[in-house]
Design a protein around this motif. Structure first.
Motif: not given
Length: 410
Positions: A27-36, A382-384, A392-393
Motif C-alpha cells: 500500500v503506497t499511500a493511505a489518506l484519512l478523509i476529513p470529517k468522515e 493512518v500508516t501503510c 488507523i491510530w
C-alpha cells in the motif's frame, strides 16, 4: 476484513483503533478523509480504494477501482473531492468522488512522466498538478486542460515533493541526497537554492508554511529541519530512527514532529524547545586533543617516530580526534542525538544527567511503514506499508491534542 482493536484508553503511546486488510501488494499511500470515517488507499496491486466504516466497526470498500498500472503516489483535495493517483507508468489520473463516497468518476489522465510517479501536489488556486518522478523530473500541468506547463530535470530520481501554495515554491528531494528549492512560473521555473546535508537519498519532506520550516527524512536514518524563513538558515539534525525515515508530519499547533521509518518506528519529537545545531566536522592532520598524527600524516609520523591513528569526530564540538581521546559515548537530545554517539572526553564531562533527558518519544508501529498521514483535527494517524496492511491510530495520548478541535492544552 477489518476489526476494531480496542477503545481509546489514555496512555502515553499511540492507540491502534483499526486495521484494514485486503490489498494484494504494498500500500503506497493511505489518506484519512476529513470529517468522515473513511480512508482512501492506493496500492501496487493496481487498485484505488475508498473504505468507509460501517456500523459494525469494520471498514469495507465502498469504491474499488483497478488502474492500468501499479499506483505509486496519491493526493486528495477534500474541498473539491478530487483524487489524483500517480502510477508506475508515469501517468497521473484524476477522479472525482461523490459526496457519499460511494461513487467515483474518471476525469482525465495527465502524461506527467516517463517513469514511476513519486509524489503529487494539487493547487486549486493555480489549477496545477505538480508531480515528481523517477524520470528525474518535476512537472506541473494544467488541471483544466490537462496540458503540460513546465518541467525541470535533475541529475537523480526525484523522490518527494512539497509545495508552498502562496509563493509557488516547490521543494524537491532526490536520490542523491539533495533538496532543490524551485520557483514555479506558468511555463518556466528558476532554481532558488540547493540544500545539502543528508548522506543518503531523500525519502520524504514536510513543509510548514506558518513557521517556514522544511523537514526532510532520508535513508541515512536521520531528519533535518531547515529554517527556510530564518535569516541564518539554521539547520537541526534529529537522529532517533534505526532505519530509513519514510514519512513526516509537523503539528504546528503543538510544535511536534511525527516521523515514521521503514522498520515500523514511530517517533514524536518535541520541537517546542531550544535546540542546538550540530557542529560542522573539522578537519585536521592530527588529533586536536593529544596532537598525535593521523595515519595519512606521513611527515609527522616520520618526525615523531609514531604510528598514525584513525580520525574520528566528536559529535558535540565537531573536533577531529583519535579513538583514545573520544572513548566515551552519550546521548545529547538537545542536539538531536537520541542515541549514544561519540564524544571527546571534555565534551562528555561537560554533559549533565539532565542534558540526557529525551526530547522525543518512540513507539512501535509493528509493520513496515512506507507512508503516513495525520488528521490533526481528530488526532488520528493512518500508516501503510509493504505488509499490505493499513492501520488507523489514535495519536491524542502522544501529542496531547483535543480529539475534537486539535488544539493543544496549555
Amino acid at each position: 476484513m477489518a476489526a476494531e482493536i480496542h477503545s481509546r484508553p489514555q496512555s502515553s503511546r499511540p492507540v491502534l483503533l483499526s486495521k484494514i486488510e485486503g490489498h494484494q501488494d504494498t500500500v503506497t499511500a493511505a489518506l484519512l478523509i476529513p470529517k468522515e470515517d473513511g480512508v482512501i488507499t492506493a496500492s501496487e496491486d493496481r487498485t484505488l480504494r475508498v473504505w468507509l466504516k460501517r456500523d459494525s466497526g469494520q471498514y469495507w470498500p465502498s469504491i474499488y477501482h483497478t488502474m492500468a498500472s501499479p499506483c505509486s503516489a496519491m493526493t486528495y483535495h477534500h474541498d473539491s473531492r478530487r483524487i489524483f493517483v500517480g502510477q508506475d507508468n508515469g501517468a497521473v489520473v484524476e477522479f472525482h468522488v461523490s459526496e457519499d463516497f460511494n461513487k467515483m468518476n474518471f476525469i482525465k489522465t495527465y502524461p506527467a512522466h516517463q517513469n514511476r510517479v513519486s509524489a503529487i501536489i494539487f493547487s486549486l488556486a493555480m489549477e496545477w498538478v505538480v508531480s515528481t518522478g523517477h524520470d528525474k523530473c518535476v512537472s506541473w500541468m494544467c488541471a483544466r486542460s490537462g496540458d503540460a506547463l513546465g518541467r525541470h530535470v535533475f541529475t537523480s530520481w526525484a523522490s518527494c515533493l512539497q509545495y508552498d501554495f502562496d509563493t509557488q515554491y516547490a521543494f524537491v528531494g532526490d536520490y542523491s541526497g539533495q533538496i532543490t528549492l524551485l520557483k514555479l512560473e506558468q511555463n518556466t521555473c528558476s532554481v532558488i537554492t540547493t540544500l545539502k546535508g543528508h548522506e543518503g537519498s531523500i525519502a520524504c519532506l514536510w513543509w510548514d508554511p506558518v513557521q517556514r520550516l522544511l523537514f526532510s527524512g532520508a535513508s541515512d536514518h536521520s531528519i533535518i529541519m531547515w529554517d527556510i524563513g530564518g535569516r541564518k538558515g539554521r539547520t537541526l539534525l534529529l537522529q532517533g530512527h534505526h532505519d530509513r525515515v519514510q514519512s513526516l508530519c509537523y503539528l504546528q499547533l503543538t510544535r511536534q514532529l511525527v516521523s515514521c521509518s521503514s522498520d515500523g518506528g514511530i517517533a514524536v519529537w518535541n520541537m517546542d524547545v531550544s535546540r542546538e545545531e550540530a557542529p560542522q566536522w573539522l578537519e585536521s592532520d592530527s588529533c586536536q586533543k593529544c596532537e598525535q598524527p593521523f595515519f595519512w600524516n606521513i611527515k609527522q609520523m616520520w618526525d615523531t617516530k609514531t604510528l598514525g591513528l584513525r580520525q574520528h569526530h566528536c559529535r558535540k564540538c565537531g573536533r577531529a580526534v583519535c579513538g583514545k581521546c573520544s572513548s566515551k559515548r552519550s546521548s545529547y537530545p538537545v542536539m538531536g542525538f537520541e542515541f549514544q554517539v561519540r564524544m571527546c572526553d571534555s565534551c562528555y564531562d561537560s554533559i549533565k544527567d539532565e542534558d540526557r533527558t529525551s526530547l522525543a518519544t518512540f513507539h512501535e508501529g509493528k509493520h513496515n511503514i512506507s507512508h503516513m498521514s495525520v488528521d490533526v483535527a481528530r488526532g488520528l494517524m493512518v500508516t501503510c506499508g509493504t505488509d499490505r496492511i493499513v492501520k488507523i491510530w489514535d495519536m491524542t495520548p502522544v501529542v496531547g491534542c483535543s480529539l475534537a478541535t486539535g488544539f493543544a492544552p496549555h
